[in-house]
Motif scaffolding. Structure first.
Motif, PDB file in Angstrom:
ATOM      1  N   ARG A  38       0.827  -1.203   0.000  1.00  0.00           N
ATOM      2  CA  ARG A  38       0.000   0.000   0.000  1.00  0.00           C
ATOM      3  C   ARG A  38       0.862   1.254   0.000  1.00  0.00           C
ATOM      4  NH1 ARG A  38      -4.920  -2.162   3.932  1.00  0.00           N
ATOM      5  NH2 ARG A  38      -5.489  -3.826   2.480  1.00  0.00           N
ATOM      6  N   HIS A  56       0.854  -4.305   4.800  1.00  0.00           N
ATOM      7  CA  HIS A  56      -0.437  -4.929   5.091  1.00  0.00           C
ATOM      8  C   HIS A  56      -0.147  -6.361   5.498  1.00  0.00           C
ATOM      9  CE1 HIS A  56      -4.396  -6.886   3.841  1.00  0.00           C
ATOM     10  NE2 HIS A  56      -4.672  -6.119   4.872  1.00  0.00           N
ATOM     11  N   ALA A  67      -1.785  -9.063   6.180  1.00  0.00           N
ATOM     12  CA  ALA A  67      -2.857 -10.061   6.084  1.00  0.00           C
ATOM     13  C   ALA A  67      -3.304 -10.253   4.650  1.00  0.00           C
ATOM     14  CB  ALA A  67      -4.042  -9.592   6.928  1.00  0.00           C
ATOM     15  N   ASP A 101      -6.914  -9.856   2.602  1.00  0.00           N
ATOM     16  CA  ASP A 101      -8.275  -9.342   2.705  1.00  0.00           C
ATOM     17  C   ASP A 101      -9.156 -10.161   1.767  1.00  0.00           C
ATOM     18  OD1 ASP A 101      -7.440  -7.512   4.540  1.00  0.00           O
ATOM     19  OD2 ASP A 101      -7.603  -5.760   3.231  1.00  0.00           O
ATOM     20  N   HIS A 140     -14.873  -7.067   4.165  1.00  0.00           N
ATOM     21  CA  HIS A 140     -13.998  -8.219   3.918  1.00  0.00           C
ATOM     22  C   HIS A 140     -13.533  -8.838   5.235  1.00  0.00           C
ATOM     23  CE1 HIS A 140     -11.173  -4.761   4.315  1.00  0.00           C
ATOM     24  NE2 HIS A 140     -10.427  -5.630   4.979  1.00  0.00           N
ATOM     25  N   HIS A 188     -10.218  -9.694   7.212  1.00  0.00           N
ATOM     26  CA  HIS A 188      -8.765  -9.475   7.295  1.00  0.00           C
ATOM     27  C   HIS A 188      -8.222 -10.695   8.026  1.00  0.00           C
ATOM     28  CE1 HIS A 188      -5.143  -6.885   8.276  1.00  0.00           C
ATOM     29  NE2 HIS A 188      -5.124  -7.684   9.326  1.00  0.00           N
TER      30      HIS A 188
HETATM   31 ZN   LIG Z   1      -6.589  -6.116   5.849  1.00  0.00          ZN
END
Ligand SMILES: [Zn+2]
Length: 337
Positions: free
Chosen positions: A59, A66, A68, A70, A165, A167
């Motif tokens: 990102r 990030h 994880a 999603d 979503h 995570h």
């Molecule tokens: Zn996430």
């Protein structure tokens, strides 16, 4: 029905070998198991780029980590809210339930610890709309057990309905002494999550793990950690055995010195700063490394450049300097202050 059968068949196939993990997928989507494109199950951020829903420096142009995957919902109710149940991917124990969405950027979330695998990793399920009301901390859960419902709860940025979503994280807990570190850092806030505060958790890439597992290149987490790439190798002049090593003995490369006297440790960390290999050193082997001193022996610059959102080490006038993120990991794991 056909979809259900396929999932069951795949699960049976991947659990056929005795020592192979009994592993499931955290949502009802079968897209991953069927080998379908990422777009079908990964939820991107507002940028719309699928990569932004994956693990890693994905990102803010690669500057933000990030930790994880999603995962998108399959089904929604009349108001457009997801109705997908969220499943435990392995059998385990409920370690933390965050029922108050305003307390964490994770919103409503659950952390499980998987004490019958080695290393005993955690999995985390966040932004839930609801948590199974019967679920309590300390409960044993089975693989495939419903933990709650997918959603978009968060104390931070509002997640719009269309981007609801799950995570989903997998990783390790850094320290049992997190509270004293948190206090020492003087964040000016209270630690409401105990040991299961996100700052005490360090993830690895769930998709990479599932890919390796599906391709049968690894059968267990032990196999997976053993094939991690070394981003930094270092020696530390600490004579204690960290609780991380006691909790994850599978990461120790050789028996402790027979007389029990440890002079220090040589460790390997991966590109995210996750320590995955520990070698105890005798006082003789640790000679030249001062008490509490950290010495970088080796750094893989190519690997570090590809993951620049984590600051592990940087080169200054020909020698390596430990970066902020690795410093925090070492503070937590070895109790360095
Ligand atoms: Zn996430």
């Amino acid at each position: 029905m056909k979809r259900f059968f396929l999932t069951t068949a795949l699960l049976l196939a991947i659990t056929a070998q005795a020592q192979r993990l009994d592993l499931g997928w955290p949502t009802p989507s079968t897209a991953y198991l069927e080998g379908r494109p990422l777009e079908e199950f990964i939820q991107p951020t507002a940028t719309g780029e699928t990569n932004s829903g994956l693990f890693g420096c994905r990102r803010s142009g690669g500057a933000q980590f990030h930790e994880a995957l999603d995962l998108k919902p399959l089904k929604r109710d009349r108001r457009g809210e997801p109705t997908d149940p969220v499943f435990s991917v392995l059998s385990g124990v409920v370690r933390y339930i965050g029922r108050i969405p305003g307390n964490s950027n994770y919103g409503r979330y659950i952390v499980l610890e998987h004490t019958d695998v080695e290393p005993a990793i955690y999995t985390l399920y966040a932004h839930l709309a609801a948590i199974d009301p019967g679920l309590n901390t300390g409960d044993a859960v089975t693989r495939g057990q419903v933990l709650g419902t997918m959603g978009r709860s968060s104390s931070g940025q509002t997640i719009p309905r269309e981007r609801a979503h799950l995570h989903f994280e997998m990783g390790v807990m850094l320290s049992r002494d997190f509270e004293s570190w948190f206090h020492w850092k003087k964040f000016g806030s209270r630690n409401q999550q105990g040991l299961w505060n996100g700052m005490n958790l360090l993830g690895f890439d769930p998709l990479d793990f599932y890919n390796e597992f599906r391709a049968r290149r690894v059968d267990t987490f032990r196999d997976y950690f053993a094939q991690m790439q070394t981003a930094v190798r270092l020696r530390i002049g600490i004579r204690r055995t960290p609780d991380y090593v006691m909790r994850y003995p599978a990461l120790v490369t050789k028996p402790m010195p027979a007389d029990g006297v440890i002079g220090g440790w040589e460790i390997h960390v991966n590109e995210m700063g996750l320590p995955f290999s520990f070698t105890p050193l005798t006082p003789m082997e640790a000679m030249g490394v001062g008490i509490d001193e950290v010495r970088v022996l080796e750094a893989n610059e190519t690997l570090l450049k590809q993951h620049r959102c984590q600051s592990l080490v940087s080169s200054k006038r020909g020698s390596w300097v430990i970066g902020r993120d690795l410093q925090e990991v070492l503070q937590l794991v070895f109790g360095l202050r």
